[in-house]
Design a protein around this motif. Sequence first.
Motif, PDB file in Angstrom:
ATOM      1  N   HIS A 100     -31.879  27.259  -0.801  1.00  0.00           N
ATOM      2  CA  HIS A 100     -30.740  27.249   0.128  1.00  0.00           C
ATOM      3  C   HIS A 100     -31.319  27.570   1.499  1.00  0.00           C
ATOM      4  CE1 HIS A 100     -26.544  27.292   1.101  1.00  0.00           C
ATOM      5  NE2 HIS A 100     -26.160  27.414  -0.153  1.00  0.00           N
ATOM      6  N   TRP A 103     -31.251  30.479   4.041  1.00  0.00           N
ATOM      7  CA  TRP A 103     -31.332  31.741   3.285  1.00  0.00           C
ATOM      8  C   TRP A 103     -32.732  31.937   2.721  1.00  0.00           C
ATOM      9  CZ3 TRP A 103     -26.138  31.279   0.081  1.00  0.00           C
ATOM     10  CH2 TRP A 103     -25.069  31.641   0.903  1.00  0.00           C
ATOM     11  N   GLU A 219     -20.153  17.872  -2.333  1.00  0.00           N
ATOM     12  CA  GLU A 219     -19.496  18.907  -3.158  1.00  0.00           C
ATOM     13  C   GLU A 219     -18.161  19.273  -2.529  1.00  0.00           C
ATOM     14  OE1 GLU A 219     -21.846  22.478  -3.482  1.00  0.00           O
ATOM     15  OE2 GLU A 219     -20.337  23.529  -4.675  1.00  0.00           O
ATOM     16  N   LYS A 221     -14.398  21.348  -2.387  1.00  0.00           N
ATOM     17  CA  LYS A 221     -13.854  22.688  -2.664  1.00  0.00           C
ATOM     18  C   LYS A 221     -12.460  22.751  -2.049  1.00  0.00           C
ATOM     19  CE  LYS A 221     -14.835  27.566  -1.818  1.00  0.00           C
ATOM     20  NZ  LYS A 221     -15.887  28.571  -1.637  1.00  0.00           N
ATOM     21  N   ASP A 254     -18.508  21.474  -8.879  1.00  0.00           N
ATOM     22  CA  ASP A 254     -18.673  22.918  -9.039  1.00  0.00           C
ATOM     23  C   ASP A 254     -17.447  23.383  -9.815  1.00  0.00           C
ATOM     24  OD1 ASP A 254     -18.284  25.750  -8.509  1.00  0.00           O
ATOM     25  OD2 ASP A 254     -19.843  25.592  -6.979  1.00  0.00           O
ATOM     26  N   ASP A 327     -24.363  27.757 -10.140  1.00  0.00           N
ATOM     27  CA  ASP A 327     -24.000  28.351  -8.852  1.00  0.00           C
ATOM     28  C   ASP A 327     -23.080  29.528  -9.139  1.00  0.00           C
ATOM     29  OD1 ASP A 327     -23.427  29.020  -6.290  1.00  0.00           O
ATOM     30  OD2 ASP A 327     -22.296  27.220  -5.788  1.00  0.00           O
TER      31      ASP A 327
HETATM   32  C1  RM4 Z   1     -20.053  27.462  -1.832  1.00  0.00           C
HETATM   33  C2  RM4 Z   1     -20.506  26.286  -2.660  1.00  0.00           C
HETATM   34  C3  RM4 Z   1     -21.921  25.907  -2.430  1.00  0.00           C
HETATM   35  C4  RM4 Z   1     -22.830  27.107  -2.310  1.00  0.00           C
HETATM   36  C5  RM4 Z   1     -22.254  28.125  -1.379  1.00  0.00           C
HETATM   37  C6  RM4 Z   1     -23.122  29.343  -1.279  1.00  0.00           C
HETATM   38  O1  RM4 Z   1     -18.814  27.943  -2.288  1.00  0.00           O
HETATM   39  O2  RM4 Z   1     -20.273  26.573  -4.010  1.00  0.00           O
HETATM   40  O3  RM4 Z   1     -22.398  25.103  -3.472  1.00  0.00           O
HETATM   41  O4  RM4 Z   1     -24.048  26.637  -1.802  1.00  0.00           O
HETATM   42  O5  RM4 Z   1     -20.987  28.504  -1.851  1.00  0.00           O
END
Ligand code: RM4
Length: 431
Positions: A100, A103, A219, A221, A254, A327
Motif C-alpha cells: 500500500h 504506507w 473497488e 464501496k 471487498d 483486507d
Molecule cells: C478501504 C478499502 C481499500 C483499502 C483501504 C485501506 O476501505 O477497503 O481496499 O486499501 O480501505
Amino acid sequence: MAATDIAPIAPELDPAVERDHQRDFAELADRLERGGRDAESVIAAVQRFELALPSWALATGGTRFGRFPGAGEPHTLRHKMEDAALVHRLTASAPRIALHIPWDDVQDIGEVLSDARRLGIGFDAVNSNTFQDQPEQPLSYKLGSFSNPSAAVRRQAIEHHLRVIEIGKQVGSRALSVWLADGSNYPGQMSLRGSFERVRECLQEVYAATPDDWRLFTEHKPYEPATYATVVQDWGSSLLLAQSLGDRAQCLVDLGHHLPNTNIELVVARLLGVGKLGGFHFNDSKYGDDDLTAGSIKPYMLFLIFHELVLAERERLPGFDPAYMIDQSHNLKDPIESLLQTVDQLQQAFAKACLVDHDELASHQASGDVIMAERTLKRAYETDVRPLVAEARRRRGGALDPVLAFRALGYRAQKAIERPVAASTARPTHL
Ligand code: RM4
Ligand code: MN
Ligand code: MN
C-alpha cells in the motif's frame, strides 16, 4: 517455500497430535468416499489455493476513536514482510504480500527485493492511496482525487498512481488495485455525473500506463468517508468503469463494501457472467466495512461465494482468474493470529465448496426440487473439513493448527524485544 529464520513448529512434532490428526483425517476421507467424494482431489484443490496478505493488516489497526497497538508489532516494511513470511510458512498458502503506497516505505527497492528473496515471499497487487493527504503533498484530496473539479489535483492523483505502477513493476506486481474515497457528504456538493466522468477519464490514463500483462482492479464501496454519494459506490459503477477501460480492467469485490443484506454471491455471479470478476478483498462484516476476520460472522455466505467460484472454474468461464486477497483491520486480535485464522477459514470455505455434488445439484434444479437442491449445498457446507485442510497444509510443510503453532513459537515475545516501540505505519483509522 524458503525457510525463515525461526525455530521449527514444535507442537506439530508431538506424535500424539499427529496421530489424532491422522485418525480424524482417515475417518473424514472414508466418510467422503462413501458419499462419492474424493478427499485427495479436494486436498489438491486446497493446495492450489493461494492468497495475498495485505501489508497494512500486519500491524494493529484502529478506529477513528483510538488504536491499541500490541508489543512486537511491525514498524517497517521489513518487519511486515517477516510476519507475512511466517503466515505463509504456517499456512503454506500465502506466498505474496500486497503493498500500500505510501504506507509502505519502498525507497530502497534493492533492499525490499533482497528481503523478499531471503524470506521467500513475492508481491501481489499494488494499492494506491489518494484518500489521505501526505506530508509535503502540495494539493489536498479533501474534496476528492480523481473526481476533484480541479485539474491540478487530478493530475497529482494520476502522478501518484504512475509512481505506484513503477514501484509495482520493480517488485514484480501484476495488478493495481484502485479504491477511491471520492464522493460527497452533502447534496449539491458535487456533480453526480461530472464526478464519475472525471474518475473515468483519470482511470483511463492510469490504465494506459499499466503494463500489458497487468490487471487494473476497480473497488467499490457504498459509503464512508463520503456519506452522501460515493463516486464508485456499487458494483454497477465499478463494472461501468471496468468495461469502459478495457479487457485488463476488472472489478474487485471487498466483502465489507456492500449495504447490509446484499446478496454478495449474486454480485459475484453477475461479474463472473461478464468476465469482470477480478478478485476479492476477503473479510467479514456485521454492519458495514467492519474489516473483521473472514468467516467470523457469515460463514455460509462465504461458502456460497466459493460455490460460485468453483462453478466458474469447472465451467472454464472466460476471464476467470480471480486474485484472492485479504483486507482486514485487526483492532483487537493479534494481526498474525487473525490472518492465520482467516487463511484457515478461507481454505475451509473453499474445501466445502469443492465438496458440492454439481451433477446432483443440477438435476434438482432442473426438476425444480427446491429442498433437495438446498440440501445438496448444505450437505457440503455442513461437512467438517478441518482435518482435510490441516492435511493439505501439513503435506506442504505448513501447520496442522496454524494459530496454536504460532503461539508455541513464542514469535511475538521475541519480536517485542527486537522491535521496541516506534511510530507504526498501520492503517491509522477504520477505512
Ligand atoms: C478501504 C478499502 C481499500 C483499502 C483501504 C485501506 O476501505 O477497503 O481496499 O486499501 O480501505
Ligand atoms: Mn478493500
Ligand atoms: Mn474497506
